[in-house]
Structure formats: C-alpha cells, structure tokens
Write a protein that holds these residues in place. Structure first.
Motif, PDB file in Angstrom:
ATOM      1  N   THR A 303       0.805  -1.213   0.000  1.00 13.65           N
ATOM      2  CA  THR A 303       0.000   0.000   0.000  1.00 13.65           C
ATOM      3  C   THR A 303       0.842   1.268   0.000  1.00 13.65           C
ATOM      4  N   THR A 304       0.370   2.265  -0.720  1.00 20.53           N
ATOM      5  CA  THR A 304       0.987   3.590  -0.742  1.00 20.53           C
ATOM      6  C   THR A 304       0.086   4.622  -0.071  1.00 20.53           C
ATOM      7  N   GLY A 305      -1.108   4.187   0.332  1.00 21.49           N
ATOM      8  CA  GLY A 305      -2.068   5.121   0.901  1.00 21.49           C
ATOM      9  C   GLY A 305      -2.947   5.774  -0.141  1.00 21.49           C
ATOM     10  N   TYR A 306      -2.789   5.375  -1.387  1.00 12.97           N
ATOM     11  CA  TYR A 306      -3.589   5.966  -2.465  1.00 12.97           C
ATOM     12  C   TYR A 306      -4.966   5.297  -2.496  1.00 12.97           C
ATOM     13  N   ALA A 307      -6.019   6.112  -2.610  1.00  8.16           N
ATOM     14  CA  ALA A 307      -7.382   5.611  -2.383  1.00  8.16           C
ATOM     15  C   ALA A 307      -7.794   4.482  -3.321  1.00  8.16           C
ATOM     16  N   THR A 308      -7.391   4.547  -4.589  1.00 11.00           N
ATOM     17  CA  THR A 308      -7.881   3.568  -5.568  1.00 11.00           C
ATOM     18  C   THR A 308      -6.783   2.617  -6.036  1.00 11.00           C
ATOM     19  N   GLN A 309      -5.774   2.391  -5.203  1.00  6.71           N
ATOM     20  CA  GLN A 309      -4.657   1.523  -5.592  1.00  6.71           C
ATOM     21  C   GLN A 309      -5.141   0.105  -5.882  1.00  6.71           C
ATOM     22  N   LYS A 310      -4.561  -0.515  -6.929  1.00  3.41           N
ATOM     23  CA  LYS A 310      -4.874  -1.889  -7.299  1.00  3.41           C
ATOM     24  C   LYS A 310      -3.686  -2.801  -6.964  1.00  3.41           C
ATOM     25  N   PRO A 311      -3.953  -4.076  -6.693  1.00  3.17           N
ATOM     26  CA  PRO A 311      -2.869  -4.998  -6.312  1.00  3.17           C
ATOM     27  C   PRO A 311      -1.946  -5.323  -7.478  1.00  3.17           C
ATOM     28  N   GLU A 312      -0.683  -5.536  -7.159  1.00  2.00           N
ATOM     29  CA  GLU A 312       0.301  -5.817  -8.200  1.00  2.00           C
ATOM     30  C   GLU A 312      -0.011  -7.109  -8.947  1.00  2.00           C
ATOM     31  N   LYS A 313      -0.526  -8.121  -8.247  1.00  2.00           N
ATOM     32  CA  LYS A 313      -0.788  -9.398  -8.912  1.00  2.00           C
ATOM     33  C   LYS A 313      -1.773  -9.241 -10.054  1.00  2.00           C
ATOM     34  N   LEU A 314      -2.774  -8.386  -9.889  1.00  2.00           N
ATOM     35  CA  LEU A 314      -3.759  -8.149 -10.941  1.00  2.00           C
ATOM     36  C   LEU A 314      -3.086  -7.630 -12.205  1.00  2.00           C
ATOM     37  N   ILE A 315      -2.209  -6.647 -12.041  1.00  2.00           N
ATOM     38  CA  ILE A 315      -1.523  -6.049 -13.190  1.00  2.00           C
ATOM     39  C   ILE A 315      -0.492  -7.028 -13.757  1.00  2.00           C
ATOM     40  N   GLU A 316       0.156  -7.787 -12.890  1.00  2.00           N
ATOM     41  CA  GLU A 316       1.140  -8.775 -13.357  1.00  2.00           C
ATOM     42  C   GLU A 316       0.517  -9.765 -14.333  1.00  2.00           C
ATOM     43  N   LEU A 317      -0.665 -10.263 -14.018  1.00  2.00           N
ATOM     44  CA  LEU A 317      -1.315 -11.236 -14.893  1.00  2.00           C
ATOM     45  C   LEU A 317      -1.617 -10.632 -16.264  1.00  2.00           C
TER      46      LEU A 317
END
Length: 656
Positions: A303-317
């Motif tokens: 987490t970076t504290g950004y409200a709409t952050q998405k998980p890395e695994k989602l983008i990795e796939l």
C-alpha cells in the motif's frame, strides 16, 4: 433535457471531431512538447551515494517516464515526439495500455496529509478534480450536461489517442465498475472495432457493502481490446495458467510418463499430442484469487495510501499475458504507479502519467523505494498555452488572457494604444500598477526588473507594482532574498492559480467570476480567485571538504494558506505548523551535485516516509554530504517539493 441514449451519437460525433483536430495538429510548429523536470537516478540512502562520472549527457536509447499533466495533452506530446530532446514519436510503439480511470462515481477523494502535530485534509484543486472528484460536466451539441454523457465525452478523444499509441500487436485493458462500464463498452467498440473486443475479466474483490435492497456488488470489470487481430497473447505463459480441478485430473489425465508426470493424449488435425497436467489450463475470465487493497488484506505491504490503488498481482497477470520482455507499457491514469512498478519488476519499459500532484509524488517515491532504473519526471512544456488553445480556440491571444487575469485581480486594463502587450492595469483609487507575465514565460529576475521599470516609467511612475505570474524559475527565491527590503516596500509578487483556465472553461464562467470582483475605497481587492504569494526554498552556504560537499536546507517559505485547497480549520492547523516548523512542509528534496544548467539529474533523494536516513517518517533529513564528480560543472542544484506538490529550486555556484 436529452436522454443518455439520445446524447450518445452526439458524444461520438463530437469526440471524433476533437480527436481528428488533435491528430491533424500533431505536426504543426506549435505542437505540444514535454519538458524534463528531473532525471532521477534513485538513491535514497545518504551513506551510499555514488556520483556517476559519465559526463552530463543523458540521451540514452530509452528512459522510463513519469509525466505530470492532463493525459490528453501528455498523449499528444508522445504522439508528436520532440526531436530537440531526442524523444521520438511513440505512435504505434506501445504494446500494452492499462487504465483505471475514474468511474463517474461522484466520490470526492481528498488527500490526507500527516504533519508533525497536525493532520490536514486537503481537497483536490479544480485541476485535479478530473482525477479525484469524478464529477463531469460538458456542453454537447449546445446542451449543458453532467454525469455519464459528459464523462463519455471526456473519455472519447483520450481513447482515440491510446489507440494511436498502441502497436499493431497492442492491447488495451480498461478497468471499470458498474457505474459506467456498459456505456464505455459501446464507446470502446466504436473506437477499436467490435471485432477487436477480446473479452471481459470479472475481478471479484472479496469486499463490498452488504445491501438489504439488492445483491452486494463485489466485483469490477476489465475490458480487453486489441488494435488488430494479431495481438500479443502469451497463452503458454505458466503465470497466466491455473491448476486443473481434481475432478478433471482424475477424469482426463490418467496416463503417467517415466518421470511421473500425468498427461492426456489429444488429436489435432490427425496428429497426437501429449498435454501435461502440471502445465495447467488457461485461466478463466472470473478471477477470485486476487485480494483487493483493504485493511485486512495480506498484500497491504504494497500500500501507498492511495485511495484507488490496485494490487500488483492483478496487473502482473495482464502484463504477462499481453506484453513481452522489453515491451513498452503505459498507464495514463497512473494513480499510485502500480502499472509502472510491475513493468519495472517484469523487465518492461514504461510510461505513466497523472493529472494529480499527489499521485505523481506518490509514484516518484514508490519508484525510488523500489530501486527502479533511472527515469524522467516530465510535465507539459507550456501547460497554460495548451489549455488556452483547447478552451478558447487557436485565435485566442495571450493578451486576451492577460486582460482576463487583470479583471479577475480587480485591476482596470490600460488601452491597447498605451499598452500594446495588453498586460498592464491599475488598481482603482491607488497608485498601484499590475503587471501580468505571459503564461509561456518563466518569471525570472529579468521579469521582475521589467515590472519595476514599468512602475518607475509608465505614465510618469507609480508607487507600487504587483507582478502576477504563471510559472516561476525555481531559483527565484535566492534572488528575492537579495531584494527583500525593496520588495516589501514597492514590489509584490503573486501566483496566478494554475487551475484558473479550468475555471474559465464555459463562456459564462468569466462573467460569473468577474461579477464577484470588487475594490473597496481603500484599494483592497476582493476576488473569488485565489492569487497567492510565491513559495521558495533557501539553502545554507555549502561546505566543501576535499571531494565532498555538504548541503543543508535553511528555510522554506510556503504559499499563503489562503491559496491552498483547505477549509478554515485546516488552514489554521497548517499555519501553526508553518510557524513552528517550516521545513516540515517539504515532502521531497533532491540534489544534482553536477548541474549542467539544462537537465536536473537527481543523484540523491530524501522524502517523508523514508526512514532509512533518520527514522522519522514525518520529516525529511535537512543535511546531506555528497561526493563531487571529477567532471564537476561548478554548480550544484537543490530541488524541493512541498506536501501540496509546489516545487522550488536553488542553484549554487561552488566555484565562487
């Protein structure tokens, strides 16, 4: 009022027209360019700094890019290219674009800033509301509309620019929720062609408010479209495959080879092939195994504290499926920087941008934390000029804008025959002159001297002059310190709000704002526009000991809290912090020990939340000792960014 279905054809028609206008102007002499604010060579630990002795050239084959600004302008600049800075056109060169744009959710995202002894709740500026407030308004075929139709008009030309940037084998993934997804799907099919729609991924969040009126909404949708029918899809990549269910293993994979691997025989075109169970099967389109970024999630270390952050695994796939090592990937709603962070980890090249200063600050820190390869931090070369042309048309002159600024400041403009540049005015009932700098000008000591000369000579002279500027040289603070006494008596410098042009988008907005401007009998101006004082950094005289130099921050003078997106309670808390601890306002600072006068090469950085140097997450360290290069230029540059994203710079001549 027209219904959404009635407005859709008009959205498409106007979106195409705007996109074609933009594309036709890419080769013009006034095309949009990117300026490099910083070449960042990540190094956050002061004891491990190594100055690179490779001269001052930075034109390598490729530099990853973090860009601040409206993504429509960013993409225009990328498409146009800029030979003068060795940045070629990116048209047709990006293999993968992932975007997670605002969802028309009407959410008002605010930036929470934790300071020593105070927590500040900062509203987004007008400029950033596209990114954070998700509120949209537009004029479509002469009708003022809000909500979904306006949102679709905003998205249409941006998606056209993305299609132009994609390679012939390129793919775009568009992340949506149920507020807007079905409408945007129609727009995507129109731009990319329905035949290039590759499918939709349902990401089950595992969270969601429980409703007693309908089923709980617990998923997002990700649409996938390609540019052509020859898109990159790595079907054999094991990372995008999943194990067979036990029932399938028992039913189909009954054979075992000499190594103990289970397999099945299938015939394809009359030939037999072995398919091994341990190679798995292609992942389906419903993804239930990726946790969202919630407080009890096992991936909260990301987490970076950004409200709409998405998980890395989602983008990795997505990236493993639709790009190759060395591919260029892009995200034009960069947010917390997950796309770029994953690209860095997977050996891809990346470009990311965001219109929000908080987002770009989070991304810059994240990339440094991750020990990323060096990257460029860039912005639109002439933001005000581009916005002026976009809002008011190409025939609108800089002088027209200066007249608007004068009126909104409460000044009466002089006649054009007296004032050919149309940038001078006067405050009624006073002897105060107002000088408006051009939006294409970096206010410098020479600009200040011109304003003072006008004060002394124009129409016989004036008692005081106010200089209003859009853009300021980062090292202006040092000059202002030398003329402080003179400045306090006769010279006032104020900043024109960077979001002013966004407040003037409709024809009626100027009249509404100007009607609220008034000048009291004593010359006090009351205006709805927040003009503010200039912020600047001061640095103590550096200490050189052999081949080392010690740089120490001295003071930071911040913009007046009246100019910041704060309510009264937060202003009071901010002013208390400024009074007792002004350097606590610095979010990030960096040093170029070998400044060439052209590109700021950041070779050391510190920022709040970096505890490697002092263990204090709410302060930067204020002093650092760095080695000097044998290729020294004689100048050291120091750059600071405050918690609101305002930048200052000091340039030190160490040969004097």
């Amino acid at each position: 009022m027209s219904s959404l279905i009635e407005l859709l054809p008009k959205v498409v028609s106007e979106g195409r027209r705007e996109a074609n206008r933009i594309l036709d102007g890419l080769s013009s002499a006034s095309r949009i360019t990117l300026q490099t604010n910083e070449l960042i060579q990540p190094q956050k630990e002061s004891g491990k700094v190594q100055i690179l002795d490779d001269g001052i050239e930075y034109k390598d084959d490729w530099k990853n890019r973090l860009v601040y600004g409206d993504n429509l302008l960013v993409m225009q600049a990328l498409l146009a290219g800029d030979p003068s800075t060795d940045l070629p056109s990116m048209r047709g060169k990006i293999d993968l674009i992932y975007i997670d744009p605002p969802y028309d959710s009407k959410t008002d995202y605010r930036t929470k800033i934790e300071l020593p002894g105070a927590n500040i709740d900062s509203r987004p500026t007008v400029l950033e509301q596209f990114a954070y407030a998700d509120t949209w308004s537009a004029n479509i075929d002469g009708e003022d509309v809000k909500g979904t139709a306006a949102y679709l008009k905003y998205m249409y030309p941006r998606l056209v620019m993305m299609r132009e940037l994609l390679s012939e084998r390129g793919t775009i993934y568009v992340h949506m929720d149920d507020n807007i997804g079905s409408y945007l799907r129609v727009i995507l099919d129109d731009i990319f062609g329905k035949e290039n729609f590759r499918g939709e991924i349902i990401w089950q969040l595992g969270t969601g408010a429980k409703s007693r009126k309908f089923f709980s909404n617990q998923h997002n949708t990700i649409y996938c479209l390609s540019k052509t029918d020859n898109w990159i899809f790595n079907a054999d990549n094991k990372k995008i495959r999943e194990p067979f269910a036990e029932v399938s293993l028992n039913m189909h994979f009954k054979n075992v080879d000499e190594n103990g691997r289970r397999y099945r025989i299938r015939k394809v075109n009359g030939k037999e092939y072995k398919y091994y169970a341990d190679e798995g099967r292609m992942r389906g389109t419903v993804w239930t195994d990726i946790s969202s970024m919630v407080s009890n999630s096992p991936i909260m270390s990301e987490t970076t504290g950004y409200a709409t952050q998405k998980p890395e695994k989602l983008i990795e796939l997505l990236m493993e499926a639709s790009s190759l090592p060395g591919s260029i990937v892009a995200d034009f709603f960069g947010g917390s920087g997950t796309t770029a962070a994953v690209a860095e980890k997977l050996g891809r090249k990346w470009i990311t941008s965001d219109i929000g200063k908080p987002a770009t600050m989070i991304m810059r820190k994240r990339f440094i934390d991750n020990d990323a390869n060096e990257f460029l931090y860039q912005s639109i070369g002439d933001y005000q000029r581009e916005q002026l042309s976009s809002n008011f048309g190409s025939r609108y002159r800089i002088g027209d804008l200066s007249q608007i600024v004068l009126n909104l400041y409460g000044a009466v403009p002089f006649r054009e025959d007296e004032n050919p540049r149309r940038n001078l005015g006067r405050i009624p009932r006073t002897k105060r002159l107002v000088y408006v700098a051009s939006p294409s000008e970096l206010v410098s000591p020479n600009t200040i001297k011109r304003a003072i000369d006008e004060m002394n000579s124009f129409q016989g002279g004036w008692d005081k002059v106010t200089l209003l500027g859009w853009n300021f040289r980062g090292d202006l603070g040092a000059y202002l310190e030398t003329v402080k006494e003179y400045q306090d008596k006769t010279l006032t410098i104020e900043v024109i709000p960077p979001d002013l042009l966004d407040q003037l988008k409709s024809k009626s907005s100027f009249k509404k704002l100007s009607d609220k401007v008034a000048v009291d009998p004593d010359g006090t101006v009351r205006t709805p526009i927040r003009f503010s004082s200039l912020q600047y950094l001061t640095v103590k005289d550096p200490i050189i000991d052999g081949n080392n130099i010690t740089i120490e921050l001295e003071n930071y003078v911040i913009l007046s809290s009246d100019s910041l997106p704060l309510d009264q309670k937060n202003k009071e808390k901010m002013n208390e912090v400024i009074a007792r601890d002004p350097l606590a306002m610095i979010e990030y600072w960096s040093v170029d020990p070998n400044y060439d006068g052209n590109v700021f090469r950041s070779q050391w950085q510190d920022y709040r939340q970096n505890t490697d140097n002092d263990g204090d997450p709410l302060h930067v360290i204020t002093k650092v000792t760095l080695p000097l290069s044998e290729y020294r230029t004689g100048y050291v540059a120091v750059r600071a960014v405050d918690v609101f994203g305002f930048e200052s710079e000091v340039i030190i001549n160490i040969e004097d």
